[in-house]
Design a protein around this motif. Structure first.
Motif, PDB file in Angstrom:
ATOM      1  N   ARG A  20     -58.489  90.662  90.443  1.00  0.00           N
ATOM      2  CA  ARG A  20     -58.069  90.108  89.157  1.00  0.00           C
ATOM      3  C   ARG A  20     -56.661  89.539  89.265  1.00  0.00           C
ATOM      4  O   ARG A  20     -55.938  89.802  90.232  1.00  0.00           O
ATOM      5  N   ILE A  21     -56.275  88.798  88.235  1.00  0.00           N
ATOM      6  CA  ILE A  21     -54.886  88.404  88.059  1.00  0.00           C
ATOM      7  C   ILE A  21     -54.406  89.041  86.759  1.00  0.00           C
ATOM      8  O   ILE A  21     -54.946  88.764  85.688  1.00  0.00           O
ATOM      9  N   PHE A  22     -53.414  89.920  86.885  1.00  0.00           N
ATOM     10  CA  PHE A  22     -52.831  90.594  85.721  1.00  0.00           C
ATOM     11  C   PHE A  22     -51.310  90.470  85.782  1.00  0.00           C
ATOM     12  O   PHE A  22     -50.712  90.695  86.845  1.00  0.00           O
ATOM     13  N   GLU A  23     -50.708  90.111  84.670  1.00  0.00           N
ATOM     14  CA  GLU A  23     -49.247  90.079  84.546  1.00  0.00           C
ATOM     15  C   GLU A  23     -48.590  89.286  85.671  1.00  0.00           C
ATOM     16  O   GLU A  23     -47.561  89.688  86.233  1.00  0.00           O
ATOM     17  N   GLY A  24     -49.188  88.143  86.006  1.00  0.00           N
ATOM     18  CA  GLY A  24     -48.596  87.249  86.991  1.00  0.00           C
ATOM     19  C   GLY A  24     -48.699  87.701  88.427  1.00  0.00           C
ATOM     20  O   GLY A  24     -48.003  87.173  89.303  1.00  0.00           O
ATOM     21  N   ARG A  25     -49.582  88.663  88.695  1.00  0.00           N
ATOM     22  CA  ARG A  25     -49.800  89.148  90.058  1.00  0.00           C
ATOM     23  C   ARG A  25     -51.287  89.154  90.387  1.00  0.00           C
ATOM     24  O   ARG A  25     -52.136  89.301  89.518  1.00  0.00           O
ATOM     25  N   TYR A  26     -51.573  89.042  91.675  1.00  0.00           N
ATOM     26  CA  TYR A  26     -52.920  89.308  92.167  1.00  0.00           C
ATOM     27  C   TYR A  26     -53.111  90.824  92.265  1.00  0.00           C
ATOM     28  O   TYR A  26     -52.208  91.541  92.697  1.00  0.00           O
ATOM     29  N   PHE A  45     -54.022  97.686  94.513  1.00  0.00           N
ATOM     30  CA  PHE A  45     -53.050  96.946  95.318  1.00  0.00           C
ATOM     31  C   PHE A  45     -52.683  95.668  94.581  1.00  0.00           C
ATOM     32  O   PHE A  45     -53.549  95.001  94.012  1.00  0.00           O
ATOM     33  N   HIS A  46     -51.399  95.309  94.609  1.00  0.00           N
ATOM     34  CA  HIS A  46     -50.991  94.055  93.975  1.00  0.00           C
ATOM     35  C   HIS A  46     -50.125  93.231  94.925  1.00  0.00           C
ATOM     36  O   HIS A  46     -49.519  93.761  95.868  1.00  0.00           O
ATOM     37  N   SER A  47     -50.098  91.920  94.657  1.00  0.00           N
ATOM     38  CA  SER A  47     -49.401  90.995  95.548  1.00  0.00           C
ATOM     39  C   SER A  47     -48.893  89.795  94.755  1.00  0.00           C
ATOM     40  O   SER A  47     -49.506  89.378  93.770  1.00  0.00           O
ATOM     41  N   GLU A  48     -47.801  89.226  95.224  1.00  0.00           N
ATOM     42  CA  GLU A  48     -47.278  87.993  94.646  1.00  0.00           C
ATOM     43  C   GLU A  48     -47.829  86.765  95.347  1.00  0.00           C
ATOM     44  O   GLU A  48     -47.745  85.655  94.831  1.00  0.00           O
ATOM     45  N   ASP A  49     -48.417  86.967  96.557  1.00  0.00           N
ATOM     46  CA  ASP A  49     -48.711  85.798  97.400  1.00  0.00           C
ATOM     47  C   ASP A  49     -49.993  85.904  98.230  1.00  0.00           C
ATOM     48  O   ASP A  49     -50.230  85.066  99.110  1.00  0.00           O
ATOM     49  N   VAL A 250     -57.324  80.750  91.360  1.00  0.00           N
ATOM     50  CA  VAL A 250     -55.946  80.448  90.999  1.00  0.00           C
ATOM     51  C   VAL A 250     -55.974  79.648  89.695  1.00  0.00           C
ATOM     52  O   VAL A 250     -56.620  78.600  89.620  1.00  0.00           O
ATOM     53  N   PRO A 251     -55.315  80.148  88.649  1.00  0.00           N
ATOM     54  CA  PRO A 251     -55.402  79.498  87.331  1.00  0.00           C
ATOM     55  C   PRO A 251     -55.022  78.017  87.371  1.00  0.00           C
ATOM     56  O   PRO A 251     -54.068  77.626  88.046  1.00  0.00           O
ATOM     57  N   GLY A 252     -55.826  77.204  86.673  1.00  0.00           N
ATOM     58  CA  GLY A 252     -55.559  75.781  86.586  1.00  0.00           C
ATOM     59  C   GLY A 252     -55.942  74.985  87.810  1.00  0.00           C
ATOM     60  O   GLY A 252     -55.641  73.783  87.908  1.00  0.00           O
ATOM     61  N   THR A 253     -56.620  75.624  88.770  1.00  0.00           N
ATOM     62  CA  THR A 253     -57.025  74.942  89.996  1.00  0.00           C
ATOM     63  C   THR A 253     -58.498  75.239  90.288  1.00  0.00           C
ATOM     64  O   THR A 253     -59.126  76.047  89.618  1.00  0.00           O
ATOM     65  N   ASP A 254     -59.020  74.580  91.316  1.00  0.00           N
ATOM     66  CA  ASP A 254     -60.368  74.863  91.797  1.00  0.00           C
ATOM     67  C   ASP A 254     -60.308  75.648  93.104  1.00  0.00           C
ATOM     68  O   ASP A 254     -61.196  75.554  93.939  1.00  0.00           O
ATOM     69  N   ASP A 296     -57.927  85.991 110.499  1.00  0.00           N
ATOM     70  CA  ASP A 296     -56.665  85.440 109.985  1.00  0.00           C
ATOM     71  C   ASP A 296     -56.500  85.644 108.484  1.00  0.00           C
ATOM     72  O   ASP A 296     -55.381  85.750 107.988  1.00  0.00           O
ATOM     73  N   GLY A 297     -57.597  85.635 107.727  1.00  0.00           N
ATOM     74  CA  GLY A 297     -57.494  85.715 106.286  1.00  0.00           C
ATOM     75  C   GLY A 297     -57.073  84.396 105.681  1.00  0.00           C
ATOM     76  O   GLY A 297     -57.564  83.331 106.080  1.00  0.00           O
ATOM     77  N   VAL A 298     -56.130  84.429 104.743  1.00  0.00           N
ATOM     78  CA  VAL A 298     -55.757  83.223 104.010  1.00  0.00           C
ATOM     79  C   VAL A 298     -54.245  83.006 104.067  1.00  0.00           C
ATOM     80  O   VAL A 298     -53.471  83.928 104.346  1.00  0.00           O
ATOM     81  N   ASP A 299     -53.843  81.770 103.756  1.00  0.00           N
ATOM     82  CA  ASP A 299     -52.416  81.434 103.697  1.00  0.00           C
ATOM     83  C   ASP A 299     -51.770  82.061 102.469  1.00  0.00           C
ATOM     84  O   ASP A 299     -52.433  82.348 101.472  1.00  0.00           O
ATOM     85  N   ALA A 300     -50.457  82.219 102.553  1.00  0.00           N
ATOM     86  CA  ALA A 300     -49.705  82.681 101.390  1.00  0.00           C
ATOM     87  C   ALA A 300     -49.899  81.702 100.234  1.00  0.00           C
ATOM     88  O   ALA A 300     -49.898  80.481 100.426  1.00  0.00           O
ATOM     89  N   ARG A 301     -50.094  82.255  99.018  1.00  0.00           N
ATOM     90  CA  ARG A 301     -50.332  81.407  97.841  1.00  0.00           C
ATOM     91  C   ARG A 301     -49.739  82.096  96.627  1.00  0.00           C
ATOM     92  O   ARG A 301     -50.318  83.047  96.093  1.00  0.00           O
ATOM     93  N   LYS A 302     -48.570  81.617  96.194  1.00  0.00           N
ATOM     94  CA  LYS A 302     -47.970  82.184  95.003  1.00  0.00           C
ATOM     95  C   LYS A 302     -48.587  81.575  93.761  1.00  0.00           C
ATOM     96  O   LYS A 302     -48.973  80.410  93.746  1.00  0.00           O
ATOM     97  N   LEU A 303     -48.681  82.355  92.714  1.00  0.00           N
ATOM     98  CA  LEU A 303     -49.318  81.888  91.500  1.00  0.00           C
ATOM     99  C   LEU A 303     -48.521  80.793  90.805  1.00  0.00           C
ATOM    100  O   LEU A 303     -49.073  80.011  90.041  1.00  0.00           O
TER     101      LEU A 303
END
Length: 306
Positions: A20-26, A45-49, A250-254, A296-303
């Motif tokens: 989920r995305i809660f309070e500006g965090r993943y 667990f939460h993350s900014e990126d 990611v909000p506002g994106t596809d 590898d997973g995914v690249d860093a992605r800040k909200l």
């Protein structure tokens, strides 16, 4: 500094992740993957990126739910009206005479602590043959919340009341509608994208290498859901048993990410599962490209990025 998440995204044996995305965090809410007698709590667990994750321990403890006594797993949280609700499986009931099923906790914060909202299970019986496990809560654009759930190869959907702790009847008076797609086993998940309902679920046995995810697309949250294809499965060079997932948009994106568990090589213990993230890409016609599971997973992605 890490620029990719790597897989698994955090250490420890965890499974059945909801994202989920809660309070500006993943956020990721998984099952603590252990034998039942040790499966008595949830961490989050939460993350900014998407790359650097912080663990919050014991967001829910089984001891705060007097009716839960055997195990808790498959958490699914949602925010509504300033509160956070979390739905989960408990006790692994095998018939209507046992106590257990799907519980619901409530908190003022995404990290809990979540306390019993009802003092009893929300769903505690087998309707339409579905074992009351693996809840997935979905909030539609019109404000209607739905709870998808079910094991034993049956899937139901129910309408949640505005209070998020009651079941409301459908227009025809029924409380639980069976929507089981072909080959469904457990682990339902719903995405609404471009006005279409993309319904996903787990197939195969969770203890084995062939656990996987398939999907369907419908014009209605109630289906019908006709199986299209498998989109997540093992890669013998990477990991086995890839399944039971959640997702992040990611909000506002596809941009979509699939968050799932898998069993590392050469592990065979059924509880040795880890949480991973990979990209989930839609085709122009709305179908989903098969996911390539990776180390590898995914690249860093800040909200805050566009």
């Amino acid at each position: 500094m890490k620029i990719k998440s790597g897989n698994p995204v955090f250490p420890g044996w965890y499974a059945d992740p909801e994202a989920r995305i809660f309070e500006g965090r993943y956020w990721i809410y998984p099952t603590y993957s252990a034998i039942y007698k040790e499966q008595t709590f949830f961490d989050a667990f939460h993350s900014e990126d998407l790359v650097n994750w912080t663990k919050v321990e014991r967001i829910l403890s089984m001891e705060d739910f007097e009716w839960a006594h055997k195990a808790v797993w498959a958490p699914s949280p949602i925010e509504r009206n300033g509160l956070y609700y979390i739905y989960f499986s408990a006790n692994d009931i095998q018939n209507n005479d046992e106590i257990g099923g799907i519980g619901v906790g409530v908190s003022t914060r995404p990290e809990g602590p979540f306390k019993d909202a009802l003092g009893k299970p929300l769903i505690d019986r087998f309707y339409n043959g579905a074992q009351p496990i693996d809840p997935h809560v979905f909030l539609d654009d019109d404000g209607q919340a739905y709870l998808y759930y079910g094991g034993w190869r049956h899937c139901n959907v129910a309408r949640l009341g505005e209070d998020m702790i009651s079941i409301e009847p459908f227009d025809d008076g029924s409380l639980y509608k069976e929507i089981t797609p072909t080959d469904y086993v457990e682990g339902p998940c719903m995405i609404k994208r471009n006005g279409k309902y993309v319904f996903m679920w787990a197939e195969g046995g969770w203890t084995g290498p062939d656990y996987r995810v398939a999907y369907a697309i419908s014009d209605s949250p109630l289906g019908p859901f006709e199986r299209i294809e498998t989109i997540l499965q093992q890669n013998p060079d990477v990991a086995t048993g890839a399944g039971h997932h959640g997702y992040i948009q990611v909000p506002g994106t596809d941009e979509y990410y699939i968050v799932y568990h898998r069993r590392p090589l050469p592990e065979t213990d059924r509880n040795h599962r880890v949480v991973c993230i990979d990209k989930m890409i839609f085709n122009e016609d709305g179908t989903i490209k098969p996911v390539e599971i990776s180390f590898d997973g995914v690249d860093a992605r800040k909200l805050t990025e566009k």
